[in-house]
Design a protein around this motif. Sequence first.
Motif, PDB file in Angstrom:
ATOM      1  N   THR A  79     -33.341 132.645  38.883  1.00  8.38           N
ATOM      2  CA  THR A  79     -32.588 131.689  39.693  1.00  8.38           C
ATOM      3  C   THR A  79     -32.150 132.330  41.000  1.00  8.38           C
ATOM      4  O   THR A  79     -32.276 131.736  42.083  1.00  8.38           O
ATOM      5  CB  THR A  79     -31.362 131.182  38.916  1.00  8.38           C
ATOM      6  OG1 THR A  79     -31.797 130.534  37.716  1.00  8.38           O
ATOM      7  CG2 THR A  79     -30.570 130.186  39.742  1.00  8.38           C
ATOM      8  N   LYS A  82     -35.218 132.815  43.311  1.00  5.33           N
ATOM      9  CA  LYS A  82     -35.648 131.569  43.970  1.00  5.33           C
ATOM     10  C   LYS A  82     -34.749 131.244  45.152  1.00  5.33           C
ATOM     11  O   LYS A  82     -35.224 130.874  46.237  1.00  5.33           O
ATOM     12  CB  LYS A  82     -35.633 130.420  42.966  1.00  5.33           C
ATOM     13  CG  LYS A  82     -36.041 129.085  43.575  1.00  5.33           C
ATOM     14  CD  LYS A  82     -35.956 127.969  42.547  1.00  5.33           C
ATOM     15  CE  LYS A  82     -36.307 126.616  43.158  1.00  5.33           C
ATOM     16  NZ  LYS A  82     -36.152 125.508  42.179  1.00  5.33           N
ATOM     17  N   SER A  83     -33.447 131.398  44.963  1.00  5.63           N
ATOM     18  CA  SER A  83     -32.512 131.085  46.046  1.00  5.63           C
ATOM     19  C   SER A  83     -32.723 132.001  47.244  1.00  5.63           C
ATOM     20  O   SER A  83     -32.725 131.546  48.400  1.00  5.63           O
ATOM     21  CB  SER A  83     -31.066 131.230  45.541  1.00  5.63           C
ATOM     22  OG  SER A  83     -30.773 130.266  44.553  1.00  5.63           O
ATOM     23  N   GLN A  86     -36.062 131.157  49.088  1.00  9.26           N
ATOM     24  CA  GLN A  86     -35.990 129.927  49.887  1.00  9.26           C
ATOM     25  C   GLN A  86     -35.111 130.115  51.109  1.00  9.26           C
ATOM     26  O   GLN A  86     -35.425 129.613  52.203  1.00  9.26           O
ATOM     27  CB  GLN A  86     -35.502 128.775  49.015  1.00  9.26           C
ATOM     28  CG  GLN A  86     -36.512 128.384  47.940  1.00  9.26           C
ATOM     29  CD  GLN A  86     -36.144 127.123  47.186  1.00  9.26           C
ATOM     30  OE1 GLN A  86     -36.981 126.500  46.541  1.00  9.26           O
ATOM     31  NE2 GLN A  86     -34.884 126.727  47.230  1.00  9.26           N
ATOM     32  N   GLN A 292     -24.647 127.701  37.655  1.00  6.73           N
ATOM     33  CA  GLN A 292     -25.193 126.979  36.507  1.00  6.73           C
ATOM     34  C   GLN A 292     -24.328 127.156  35.259  1.00  6.73           C
ATOM     35  O   GLN A 292     -24.362 126.335  34.336  1.00  6.73           O
ATOM     36  CB  GLN A 292     -26.618 127.451  36.208  1.00  6.73           C
ATOM     37  CG  GLN A 292     -27.632 127.055  37.260  1.00  6.73           C
ATOM     38  CD  GLN A 292     -27.758 128.081  38.364  1.00  6.73           C
ATOM     39  OE1 GLN A 292     -26.887 128.928  38.555  1.00  6.73           O
ATOM     40  NE2 GLN A 292     -28.866 128.038  39.092  1.00  6.73           N
ATOM     41  N   TYR A 329     -29.591 124.366  54.621  1.00  9.22           N
ATOM     42  CA  TYR A 329     -30.294 124.570  53.351  1.00  9.22           C
ATOM     43  C   TYR A 329     -30.427 123.257  52.591  1.00  9.22           C
ATOM     44  O   TYR A 329     -31.481 122.952  52.030  1.00  9.22           O
ATOM     45  CB  TYR A 329     -29.557 125.618  52.514  1.00  9.22           C
ATOM     46  CG  TYR A 329     -30.322 126.101  51.304  1.00  9.22           C
ATOM     47  CD1 TYR A 329     -31.242 127.128  51.405  1.00  9.22           C
ATOM     48  CD2 TYR A 329     -30.100 125.534  50.050  1.00  9.22           C
ATOM     49  CE1 TYR A 329     -31.938 127.590  50.303  1.00  9.22           C
ATOM     50  CE2 TYR A 329     -30.791 125.982  48.936  1.00  9.22           C
ATOM     51  CZ  TYR A 329     -31.706 127.014  49.062  1.00  9.22           C
ATOM     52  OH  TYR A 329     -32.397 127.454  47.959  1.00  9.22           O
ATOM     53  N   ASN A 330     -29.350 122.485  52.583  1.00 11.01           N
ATOM     54  CA  ASN A 330     -29.392 121.181  51.906  1.00 11.01           C
ATOM     55  C   ASN A 330     -30.428 120.257  52.546  1.00 11.01           C
ATOM     56  O   ASN A 330     -31.089 119.468  51.856  1.00 11.01           O
ATOM     57  CB  ASN A 330     -28.018 120.522  51.944  1.00 11.01           C
ATOM     58  CG  ASN A 330     -27.063 121.113  50.916  1.00 11.01           C
ATOM     59  OD1 ASN A 330     -27.481 121.577  49.858  1.00 11.01           O
ATOM     60  ND2 ASN A 330     -25.786 121.112  51.231  1.00 11.01           N
ATOM     61  N   TYR A 333     -33.979 121.909  51.615  1.00 12.10           N
ATOM     62  CA  TYR A 333     -34.272 121.882  50.177  1.00 12.10           C
ATOM     63  C   TYR A 333     -33.340 120.887  49.478  1.00 12.10           C
ATOM     64  O   TYR A 333     -32.454 121.289  48.713  1.00 12.10           O
ATOM     65  CB  TYR A 333     -34.100 123.275  49.560  1.00 12.10           C
ATOM     66  CG  TYR A 333     -34.932 124.353  50.215  1.00 12.10           C
ATOM     67  CD1 TYR A 333     -36.312 124.421  50.011  1.00 12.10           C
ATOM     68  CD2 TYR A 333     -34.336 125.325  51.018  1.00 12.10           C
ATOM     69  CE1 TYR A 333     -37.079 125.422  50.600  1.00 12.10           C
ATOM     70  CE2 TYR A 333     -35.101 126.330  51.614  1.00 12.10           C
ATOM     71  CZ  TYR A 333     -36.462 126.366  51.401  1.00 12.10           C
ATOM     72  OH  TYR A 333     -37.214 127.361  51.989  1.00 12.10           O
ATOM     73  N   GLU A 336     -31.541 121.022  45.775  1.00 13.18           N
ATOM     74  CA  GLU A 336     -31.496 122.388  45.255  1.00 13.18           C
ATOM     75  C   GLU A 336     -30.055 122.908  45.259  1.00 13.18           C
ATOM     76  O   GLU A 336     -29.275 122.614  46.171  1.00 13.18           O
ATOM     77  CB  GLU A 336     -32.368 123.323  46.096  1.00 13.18           C
ATOM     78  CG  GLU A 336     -33.849 123.025  46.009  1.00 13.18           C
ATOM     79  CD  GLU A 336     -34.475 123.547  44.721  1.00 13.18           C
ATOM     80  OE1 GLU A 336     -33.767 124.207  43.933  1.00 13.18           O
ATOM     81  OE2 GLU A 336     -35.670 123.278  44.499  1.00 13.18           O
ATOM     82  N   LEU A 337     -29.728 123.693  44.262  1.00 13.34           N
ATOM     83  CA  LEU A 337     -28.395 124.270  44.159  1.00 13.34           C
ATOM     84  C   LEU A 337     -28.198 125.328  45.240  1.00 13.34           C
ATOM     85  O   LEU A 337     -29.081 126.152  45.476  1.00 13.34           O
ATOM     86  CB  LEU A 337     -28.211 124.898  42.778  1.00 13.34           C
ATOM     87  CG  LEU A 337     -26.810 125.369  42.411  1.00 13.34           C
ATOM     88  CD1 LEU A 337     -25.879 124.165  42.281  1.00 13.34           C
ATOM     89  CD2 LEU A 337     -26.853 126.128  41.083  1.00 13.34           C
ATOM     90  N   VAL A 342     -28.376 132.218  47.976  1.00  6.79           N
ATOM     91  CA  VAL A 342     -28.729 131.618  49.266  1.00  6.79           C
ATOM     92  C   VAL A 342     -28.022 132.367  50.393  1.00  6.79           C
ATOM     93  O   VAL A 342     -28.638 132.767  51.393  1.00  6.79           O
ATOM     94  CB  VAL A 342     -28.362 130.124  49.292  1.00  6.79           C
ATOM     95  CG1 VAL A 342     -28.576 129.547  50.684  1.00  6.79           C
ATOM     96  CG2 VAL A 342     -29.180 129.349  48.262  1.00  6.79           C
TER      97      VAL A 342
END
Length: 434
Positions: A79, A82-83, A86, A292, A329-330, A333, A336-337, A342
Amino acid sequence: MNLMHPRPRTARTAARTAARTAAPAAALAAVLLAGTACSSKADGGSTGDAADGVKSGPGVSDSTVRLGALTDLTGPYATLGKSIVQAQQMWADETNAAGGVCGRDVEIVVKDHGYDVQKAVTAYADIAPDVVALPQVIGSPVVAALLDDIERDHMLTFPQAWAASLLGMDPVQVLGTTYDLDMIAAVDFLTRTKKIAEGDTIGHVYFEGDYGANALEGSEWAAEQAGMKVVGQKIKATDTDLTAQVSALSKAGVKAVLISAGPAQTASLAGVAAARGLKVPIVTSAPGYAPQLMKTPAAGALAAMVHVVSAAPAVSSDLPGVEKMVADYNKKYPGELVDSGVLSGYNAAELMGADLKKACEGGSLTRADVVKAHRSQKNADTGLGTPQDFTLVTAPASRSTYVLKPDAEAVGGLVGVEEAHKAPGVDAYLAARG
């Protein structure tokens, strides 16, 4: 451990060998190219002058600057990986839209090692000829295994790992604080807020390896200064049920618990402790929390018992730079959280971009000159947290930490409790090891 001097080469080699042979099992590694072209040795760029007169080297051509990322997309920190990937790709896209770096487009070649050290070593060998620097390498064991190669290649590297054992090499930059400083800040927070007092016992659950060992060094030092003692519980990355550790800590009569592990372990610790009546404050550093967790059965215990010490602010911060990054970012993506990965990934990319631009201004994008440009930055400030000093190779880039608290309603699952500040004793601790 002497934190203020580089480890001898023999020690680095031993750490590298140990990391390779003790690699944890992980899921099958995959290769991800996050919106970038495939790596090609023929396109890596050879040392010489480009058409614009800028000296180039591996990873640099007349049209591109290629960066590398060794990440975890299929292992315990998938997780987070991935953040970070991105966020750094977002930075690259923004940078390219604004004209690139030194008139060149930025490409990021991403390799997934799944937190498997041997796979990471292979991935590094694959991309090293084709990239100028690494804005992301996840995992203390991974970085330890690559230290000699990174030093040989003069490859500016930003680990997503914060062990003090990674200090002391020109090309390797630990961003923010180290694990030991985080735990000193944790003990200071617990003491100042009167959650613990002189004579108390503190529990510390920690991963085996550099992460946990360095964190324990900080907690034990801070506890000794405060007239307390630490009861340690060493665990493996594969240990996700901490019932036995909670029982041992309860028996020891701890008044608070520190944890230097992953999010799954923090959730288990808080959930089991609450269920068994060990309702004491718990403090983790940033790698031990993920938003999460607030959707798991442990959410209530986490909200009631846990605080996070971090060199970075919460992504729910009202800092203008953080707010803009979150909004961007929002948009890029949607759905996405937005988590601490991030912020961490974007901040690292911004810092890397500043280094590349400074190297370009000096007329050279060779690896050695990129490292030199980086090490000349004394007050690097991206607007995403506190300024950092990269001129002191053997010292942490920052000595200040924020205190955060889980909040299911907040962006990133955390809210700020205390602004960044340096815990009393940090300077003395570092000086004593110098």
